[in-house]
Scaffold this active site. Structure first.
Site, PDB file in Angstrom:
ATOM      1  N   THR A 115       0.864  -1.184   0.000  1.00 55.30           N
ATOM      2  CA  THR A 115       0.000   0.000   0.000  1.00 55.30           C
ATOM      3  C   THR A 115       0.896   1.229   0.000  1.00 55.30           C
ATOM      4  O   THR A 115       1.640   1.462   0.954  1.00 55.30           O
ATOM      5  CB  THR A 115      -0.920   0.008   1.225  1.00 55.30           C
ATOM      6  OG1 THR A 115      -1.710  -1.183   1.240  1.00 55.30           O
ATOM      7  CG2 THR A 115      -1.844   1.226   1.200  1.00 55.30           C
ATOM      8  N   LYS A 191      -6.789   0.964  -3.707  1.00 57.08           N
ATOM      9  CA  LYS A 191      -6.380   0.349  -2.438  1.00 57.08           C
ATOM     10  C   LYS A 191      -6.458   1.339  -1.284  1.00 57.08           C
ATOM     11  O   LYS A 191      -6.905   0.995  -0.189  1.00 57.08           O
ATOM     12  CB  LYS A 191      -4.962  -0.212  -2.547  1.00 57.08           C
ATOM     13  CG  LYS A 191      -4.428  -0.806  -1.228  1.00 57.08           C
ATOM     14  CD  LYS A 191      -5.280  -1.952  -0.716  1.00 57.08           C
ATOM     15  CE  LYS A 191      -4.919  -2.419   0.681  1.00 57.08           C
ATOM     16  NZ  LYS A 191      -3.584  -3.008   0.805  1.00 57.08           N
ATOM     17  N   LYS A 259       0.172   4.096   9.144  1.00 58.91           N
ATOM     18  CA  LYS A 259       0.775   4.323   7.825  1.00 58.91           C
ATOM     19  C   LYS A 259      -0.283   4.526   6.744  1.00 58.91           C
ATOM     20  O   LYS A 259      -0.245   5.512   5.997  1.00 58.91           O
ATOM     21  CB  LYS A 259       1.666   3.137   7.441  1.00 58.91           C
ATOM     22  CG  LYS A 259       2.189   3.179   6.004  1.00 58.91           C
ATOM     23  CD  LYS A 259       2.964   1.941   5.634  1.00 58.91           C
ATOM     24  CE  LYS A 259       2.119   0.724   5.369  1.00 58.91           C
ATOM     25  NZ  LYS A 259       1.444   0.735   4.039  1.00 58.91           N
TER      26      LYS A 259
END
Length: 316
Positions: A115, A191, A259
């Site tokens: 990602t 995503k 994150k």
């Protein structure tokens, strides 16, 4: 008929190409197993040498270096945590060319499953093209169980020439392979939107369960009712089961959403697009991380709520 067709395609692909996978974590190990189960000889590399050797004992090749894997394989699949680790996989970290990119044969395909910021993925495609390599932007979703069974989801984007080489391996690893564009970036955009929802849903599920505990509702009963009512979500059903079991073994850690939601907010900030729920969820995961729960399962975000007694780990 479809399953037979897919098996035939994979068998044909094996005759023409070799595959390598880097990163034997919760997702990567399952993906490597799926490739092996489909009949491919899988080259693997992990910084934990013992993990690669354990995989190879049941069939496969444990590579001693990234350079060795890159030179041996026509398709290299990277399943590491973030963009920085992906850069290290490709180009090394010490200026001594210890990554795999410079050792890959021209026309080989690099499949990036992390990602990342979509703009970074676009730039990486251009950089690899300059080296004569093909690229597929291919973030993944579904968790360790679906990775191990070959039923995860891949959100991909890349040029037709890259798919022509890599598609049999993508099909072996995933139940659904979505083709979202003919150049990098689209896969990563989808995503991060998925991660926006996943992070917000986990945070909301934790908040709901925490309120129930604060109000003295039986946690098992609350879970049973919600999972059979309109307020349910996949994340409530999955993650609050971890809370009920008192088991915060990290399948996906708190810091993953620090994150990932950070990337979501960075992308939106660049477009001056407001994301109030994502911002709140990000702060909740940040709070959990700084409180000492960074490496625990992401359901540990519930631990930020005061005045509640969480279920003890079962069997203790």
């Amino acid at each position: 008929m479809d399953k037979v067709w897919r098996r035939l395609r994979c068998t044909q692909g094996e005759k023409m190409t070799t595959v390598g996978l880097i990163g034997l974590g919760a997702m990567g190990s399952g993906m490597a197993q799926s490739l092996r189960r489909a009949g491919h000889t899988v080259h693997v590399f992990d910084v934990r040498r013992e993990a690669a050797e354990a995989f190879a004992k049941d069939g496969g090749v444990a590579c001693a270096s990234l350079a060795e894997l890159g030179a041996a394989c026509d398709v290299v699949i990277s399943v590491v945590v973030n963009a920085a680790q992906t850069e290290a996989v490709l180009f090394g970290t010490d200026g001594q060319d210890r990554g795999c990119a410079s050792h890959m044969k021209p026309g080989s395909v690099f499949v990036m499953c992390s990602t990342v910021d979509p703009n970074w993925s676009v730039a990486l495609e251009a950089r690899l093209e300059g080296m004569g390599l093909r690229y597929i932007d291919a973030p993944i979703s579904g968790g360790a169980a679906k990775a191990a069974s070959g039923q995860m989801t891949m959100m991909t984007a890349g040029k037709p020439e890259a798919y022509a080489v890599a598609e049999p391996f993508l099909n072996a690893m995933a139940g659904k392979v979505y083709k979202l564009g003919d150049s990098a970036g689209a896969g990563s955009k989808v995503k991060i939107i998925n991660q926006l929802l996943a992070g917000v849903h986990i945070a909301a599920a934790a908040e709901a369960m925490a309120l129930g505990l604060r109000e003295g509702v039986n946690a098992e009963a609350l879970y049973e009712v919600i999972t059979n009512s309109a307020g349910n979500s996949w994340m409530f059903e999955n993650r609050m089961a971890h809370v009920l079991a008192g088991d915060y073994t990290p399948l996906s850690a708190v810091d993953i959403f620090v994150k990932d939601l950070g990337i979501v907010l960075d992308v939106a900030r660049a477009s001056k697009f407001p994301l109030p729920l994502s911002s709140t969820a990000h702060q909740m995961f940040m709070q959990a991380s700084t409180a000492g729960f960074a490496k625990e399962d992401d359901s540990a975000v519930i631990k930020i709520f005061p005045g509640i007694e969480l279920p003890a780990q079962k069997g203790t």
